[in-house]
Design an enzyme around this catalytic site. Structure first.
Site, PDB file in Angstrom:
ATOM      1  N   TYR A 206       0.851  -1.196   0.000  1.00 18.91           N
ATOM      2  CA  TYR A 206       0.000   0.000   0.000  1.00 18.91           C
ATOM      3  C   TYR A 206       0.886   1.245   0.000  1.00 18.91           C
ATOM      4  O   TYR A 206       1.911   1.277   0.696  1.00 18.91           O
ATOM      5  CB  TYR A 206      -0.891   0.035   1.242  1.00 18.91           C
ATOM      6  CG  TYR A 206      -1.840  -1.126   1.381  1.00 18.91           C
ATOM      7  CD1 TYR A 206      -3.186  -0.998   1.051  1.00 18.91           C
ATOM      8  CD2 TYR A 206      -1.396  -2.356   1.855  1.00 18.91           C
ATOM      9  CE1 TYR A 206      -4.065  -2.065   1.187  1.00 18.91           C
ATOM     10  CE2 TYR A 206      -2.262  -3.434   1.990  1.00 18.91           C
ATOM     11  CZ  TYR A 206      -3.588  -3.281   1.659  1.00 18.91           C
ATOM     12  OH  TYR A 206      -4.450  -4.344   1.794  1.00 18.91           O
ATOM     13  N   HIS A 214      -6.013   1.862  -1.163  1.00 17.33           N
ATOM     14  CA  HIS A 214      -6.054   0.545  -1.782  1.00 17.33           C
ATOM     15  C   HIS A 214      -4.616   0.126  -2.094  1.00 17.33           C
ATOM     16  O   HIS A 214      -3.739   0.963  -2.310  1.00 17.33           O
ATOM     17  CB  HIS A 214      -6.875   0.572  -3.072  1.00 17.33           C
ATOM     18  CG  HIS A 214      -8.345   0.759  -2.834  1.00 17.33           C
ATOM     19  ND1 HIS A 214      -9.126  -0.221  -2.265  1.00 17.33           N
ATOM     20  CD2 HIS A 214      -9.175   1.800  -3.094  1.00 17.33           C
ATOM     21  CE1 HIS A 214     -10.377   0.210  -2.185  1.00 17.33           C
ATOM     22  NE2 HIS A 214     -10.436   1.443  -2.666  1.00 17.33           N
ATOM     23  N   LYS A 245      -3.991  -3.958 -10.047  1.00 20.81           N
ATOM     24  CA  LYS A 245      -2.731  -3.764  -9.336  1.00 20.81           C
ATOM     25  C   LYS A 245      -1.582  -4.123 -10.277  1.00 20.81           C
ATOM     26  O   LYS A 245      -1.800  -4.623 -11.378  1.00 20.81           O
ATOM     27  CB  LYS A 245      -2.683  -4.631  -8.077  1.00 20.81           C
ATOM     28  CG  LYS A 245      -3.884  -4.448  -7.156  1.00 20.81           C
ATOM     29  CD  LYS A 245      -3.773  -5.325  -5.929  1.00 20.81           C
ATOM     30  CE  LYS A 245      -5.103  -5.445  -5.202  1.00 20.81           C
ATOM     31  NZ  LYS A 245      -5.743  -4.149  -4.917  1.00 20.81           N
TER      32      LYS A 245
END
Length: 284
Positions: A206, A214, A245
């Site tokens: 993070y 997020h 991601k």
């Protein structure tokens, strides 16, 4: 306060923190999140708001010790030491303290109740006899619900150099150096890391506190000369992109260190880490 060290209890292979202040310092100053695992006996199935103790991963515990903010306590031996050194007078004094605390809490509760009654009666223009704010000291109470201070921390502070405490070398004997170096390199650059099991990786990174952001990266560490199957590269890149991601891999180059003999742990812990991010273009 800055020089204060916090104990990490080593219980059956797990690293646990029981001090709220330690949890705050670890999170705020060192980006260590841990995992709250405590639950209330009345609500054993709760899974939303867990409490103390906080469990640390092996990497998190070693990082805090390396930073000089913590030390390891063998919880089993400390409790045995406490029981062996506890006398009957200590037990009596503890019970007396708990009973005194019970009196204080009951009187405070009665006082608050009386204040509510007075306020209600004033509105009605009436008077009402109030409960007396005293208790007979010979009355018996159920003291099981009265909180008491744990003495584990105090014993740990007094006996930090005692033989009853684990040597860090023994506790972290099986520490994965590559995995730890990856963890350390990201935490030192400002990231917060959580376990990445749900995403099939070692860590989830993070950019700030996990309660506010997020995660941005799925993190895996590899040895410098370790072969990575193409299927893993494709799968990692696709997975990272699918969950919005980036898949982050990395490792440390230890080929040029102590080539004539076995590499020492101290040498390995000083190695820099190189990072590579992988995304699956045009997917997701």
């Amino acid at each position: 306060m800055e020089d204060e060290k916090f104990p990490i209890s080593y219980v059956h292979g797990k690293f646990l923190v029981f001090d709220v202040q330690a949890v705050e310092v670890f999170r705020k100053n060192y980006h260590i999140l841990g995992t709250l695992v405590g639950t209330l006996p009345q609500l054993p199935q709760q899974n939303v708001f867990l409490g103390l103790p906080m469990e640390l991963s092996k990497e998190e515990a070693f990082y805090l010790i390396e930073k000089g903010i913590s030390y390891i306590v063998d919880d089993t031996k400390v409790h045995k030491q406490l029981l062996e050194n506890t006398t009957k007078d200590d037990v009596k004094q503890c019970l007396k303290k708990r009973q005194s605390l019970a009196y204080d809490q009951m009187i405070a509760a009665k006082k608050k109740e009386n204040e509510k009654k007075i306020e209600i009666m004033k509105k009605l223009g009436r008077t009402l006899p109030l409960d007396p704010l005293n208790y007979d000291e010979h009355d018996s109470f159920d003291l099981s619900w009265i909180p008491v201070d744990t003495v584990t921390t105090r014993i740990a502070e007094k006996s930090s150099m005692n033989d009853d405490f684990h040597k860090e070398e023994d506790v972290f004997e099986n520490l994965d150096i590559n995995r730890y170096l990856m963890f350390k390199s990201l935490v030192d650059t400002g990231f917060y890391l959580n376990p990445g099991l749900r995403f099939g990786c070692q860590f989830v990174a993070y950019p700030g506190d996990a309660l506010r952001y997020h995660s941005h990266y799925l993190v895996n560490s590899y040895k410098w000369d370790q072969e990575i199957p193409v299927l893993f590269l494709i799968g990692g890149g696709r997975l990272g992109t699918a969950v919005k991601k980036t898949w982050l891999i990395g490792g440390s180059n230890d080929r040029n260190i102590n080539m004539n003999g076995e590499k020492s742990k101290e040498e390995l812990l000083l190695l820099p880490v190189r990072h590579f991010s992988i995304e699956w273009a045009g997917f997701g």
